[in-house]
Design a protein around this motif. Structure first.
Motif, mmCIF file in Angstrom:
data_model
loop_
_atom_site.group_PDB
_atom_site.id
_atom_site.type_symbol
_atom_site.label_atom_id
_atom_site.label_comp_id
_atom_site.label_asym_id
_atom_site.label_seq_id
_atom_site.Cartn_x
_atom_site.Cartn_y
_atom_site.Cartn_z
ATOM 1 N N SER A 162 -26.393 18.038 32.951
ATOM 2 C CA SER A 162 -26.059 18.087 31.517
ATOM 3 C C SER A 162 -26.226 19.511 30.957
ATOM 4 N N LEU A 163 -27.005 20.330 31.681
ATOM 5 C CA LEU A 163 -27.131 21.724 31.225
ATOM 6 C C LEU A 163 -25.812 22.481 31.368
ATOM 7 N N ILE A 164 -24.990 22.024 32.327
ATOM 8 C CA ILE A 164 -23.660 22.639 32.481
ATOM 9 C C ILE A 164 -22.846 22.361 31.221
ATOM 10 N N THR A 165 -23.062 21.183 30.648
ATOM 11 C CA THR A 165 -22.356 20.839 29.408
ATOM 12 C C THR A 165 -22.787 21.792 28.297
ATOM 13 N N LEU A 166 -24.095 22.025 28.199
ATOM 14 C CA LEU A 166 -24.578 22.938 27.152
ATOM 15 C C LEU A 166 -24.052 24.353 27.403
ATOM 16 N N MET A 167 -24.054 24.748 28.673
ATOM 17 C CA MET A 167 -23.549 26.084 29.025
ATOM 18 C C MET A 167 -22.078 26.216 28.591
ATOM 19 N N ALA A 168 -21.292 25.159 28.865
ATOM 20 C CA ALA A 168 -19.856 25.220 28.527
ATOM 21 C C ALA A 168 -19.669 25.255 27.011
ATOM 22 N N ALA A 169 -20.548 24.578 26.291
ATOM 23 C CA ALA A 169 -20.451 24.604 24.823
ATOM 24 C C ALA A 169 -20.717 26.026 24.314
ATOM 25 N N VAL A 170 -21.724 26.675 24.899
ATOM 26 C CA VAL A 170 -22.029 28.060 24.500
ATOM 27 C C VAL A 170 -20.819 28.960 24.804
ATOM 28 N N ALA A 171 -20.256 28.786 26.015
ATOM 29 C CA ALA A 171 -19.118 29.636 26.421
ATOM 30 C C ALA A 171 -17.926 29.427 25.472
ATOM 31 N N THR A 172 -17.667 28.172 25.111
ATOM 32 C CA THR A 172 -16.524 27.899 24.232
ATOM 33 C C THR A 172 -16.769 28.491 22.844
ATOM 34 N N ALA A 173 -17.996 28.313 22.346
ATOM 35 C CA ALA A 173 -18.326 28.870 21.028
ATOM 36 C C ALA A 173 -18.189 30.396 21.041
ATOM 37 N N GLU A 174 -18.633 31.011 22.126
ATOM 38 C CA GLU A 174 -18.548 32.471 22.231
ATOM 39 C C GLU A 174 -17.089 32.929 22.312
ATOM 40 N N ALA A 175 -16.271 32.162 23.053
ATOM 41 C CA ALA A 175 -14.847 32.533 23.164
ATOM 42 C C ALA A 175 -14.206 32.480 21.772
ATOM 43 N N ILE A 176 -14.546 31.436 21.017
ATOM 44 C CA ILE A 176 -13.966 31.306 19.670
ATOM 45 C C ILE A 176 -14.456 32.448 18.772
ATOM 46 N N ARG A 177 -15.752 32.752 18.873
ATOM 47 C CA ARG A 177 -16.305 33.823 18.024
ATOM 48 C C ARG A 177 -15.639 35.166 18.346
ATOM 49 N N LYS A 178 -15.548 35.478 19.638
ATOM 50 C CA LYS A 178 -14.981 36.786 20.005
ATOM 51 C C LYS A 178 -13.488 36.857 19.688
ATOM 52 N N PHE A 179 -12.796 35.742 19.854
ATOM 53 C CA PHE A 179 -11.347 35.736 19.607
ATOM 54 C C PHE A 179 -11.031 35.831 18.118
#
Ligand code: BTN
Length: 343
Positions: A162-179
């Motif tokens: 389930s930590l992979i899920t949290l990791m993916a949420a962080v990555a998606t949020a970061e992609a949205i922020r940077k974009f």
């Protein structure tokens, strides 16, 4: 970065090869004869593929004397479109692209069972039965948004998946922020919100034994070019898209580049640094501590104060009377604190 293998039906394969030839000769015309010779197909076959490519949105100039020239490409997510822009080292080396699928997660799962490698990506322009969490449907109309699934093979114990899920949420949020420059919020466990409306969701599935993960499928759906009226009435007020938030059409290719780059980065961090790093990154973007929440899990509902997520990513809730509850799966709704509702 190269997209080394393309999985698509025969005709799509030919389209990809034609496009590659046209791109390689972008400054000049390429004759139909030359293309048919290179691909070992008839000129009629080339002509038919050109017609089909135009129908897909490729602007191809044709001259009876000189042949064909590629003028402009549409915002498709085919390997030949995304190959030149991907900046990852290993993620997305193999892209399986489909115009439509029932669900990219189901396809990726099949590929996982057949031995697909870590980092292979399945992308569809539309999904007929896109799946959301808790058995819900994920609306997946063509050419507007991003629907993709990534195959990962982490050497970790299944209880940490389930930590992979949290990791993916962080990555998606970061992609949205940077974009976009906007500041997304993560809602437990893995909804990504902008202005309290859901812009992206993740559906992660795992194939494992008791003590060993065979593979994880990271399914990601990001609303990029939906207009408000395109969402069904039920979700219109709780969903959004990057187009709505940024006030402009979003290049899906450009966003995909950010997303895969962030995902590769955060997965590498997770595998090297372990969970504390990911948990901190998740907490920093979730601001969940102390929030009054309504939690629904396996048919039961609690209202209480969110305390934290534990080291396995479960939500820790303090219910009325100060009792602590550990929630491993479910839905969270944020509630306002009212006078007298502190407990
Ligand atoms: C959620 O309920 O928030 C999760 C939505 C996940 C949707 C994505 S779209 C790509 C992948 N394929 C699916 O069938 N679902 C996920």
């Amino acid at each position: 970065m190269t997209v080394s293998r393309v999985t698509c039906p025969q005709r799509t394969m030919m389209d990809e090869e034609i496009l590659q030839l046209l791109r390689d000769h972008s400054s000049a015309f390429l004759s139909g004869e030359e293309i048919s010779h290179r691909l070992k197909v008839s000129r009629t076959a080339v002509w038919k593929r050109m017609k089909r490519l135009r129908a897909l949105g490729y602007e191809i100039e044709a001259s009876t004397r000189s042949g064909y020239r590629l003028i402009r490409s549409p915002d498709l997510l085919t390997p030949s479109e995304i190959k030149p822009i991907l900046k990852t080292k290993w993620l997305g080396k193999t892209v399986h692209h489909f115009h439509t699928l029932d669900s990219t997660n189901s396809k990726a799962y099949q590929l996982g069972l057949n031995g697909a490698k870590e980092g292979e990506v399945v992308i569809a322009e539309s999904q007929e039965r896109g799946r959301g969490r808790l058995g819900r449907h994920w609306f997946s109309p063509p050419f507007l948004n991003l629907y993709l699934s990534v195959i990962l093979r982490p050497r970790i114990s299944p209880h940490r998946a389930s930590l992979i899920t949290l990791m993916a949420a962080v990555a998606t949020a970061e992609a949205i922020r940077k974009f976009s420059g906007l500041l997304p919020l993560i809602k437990w466990p893995n909804d990504i919100l902008l202005r309290d409306r859901k812009v992206a969701g993740l559906l992660n599935e795992i194939h494992s034994e008791m003590d060993r993960i065979h593979f994880v499928i990271l399914g990601m759906g990001v609303n990029l070019n939906m207009d408000k009226r395109m969402f069904s009435k039920e979700i219109r007020d709780v969903a959004t898209s990057l187009k709505i938030e940024m006030g402009q059409t979003i290049s899906r290719k450009a966003f995909l580049r950010f997303l895969l780059q962030e995902l590769e980065k955060w997965y590498t961090i997770f595998m090297k640094e372990g969970s504390p790093f990911i948990l901190k990154a998740w907490r920093d973007r979730a601001h969940i501590k102390g929030r009054r929440v309504k939690v629904t899990s396996f048919g039961e509902t609690w209202i209480g104060r969110a305390m934290d997520v534990d080291s396995d990513g479960a939500l820790i809730l303090e219910t009325a009377g100060g009792k602590r509850k550990r929630v491993v799966a479910g839905d969270v709704e944020y509630k306002k604190w009212k006078m007298g509702s502190e407990k």
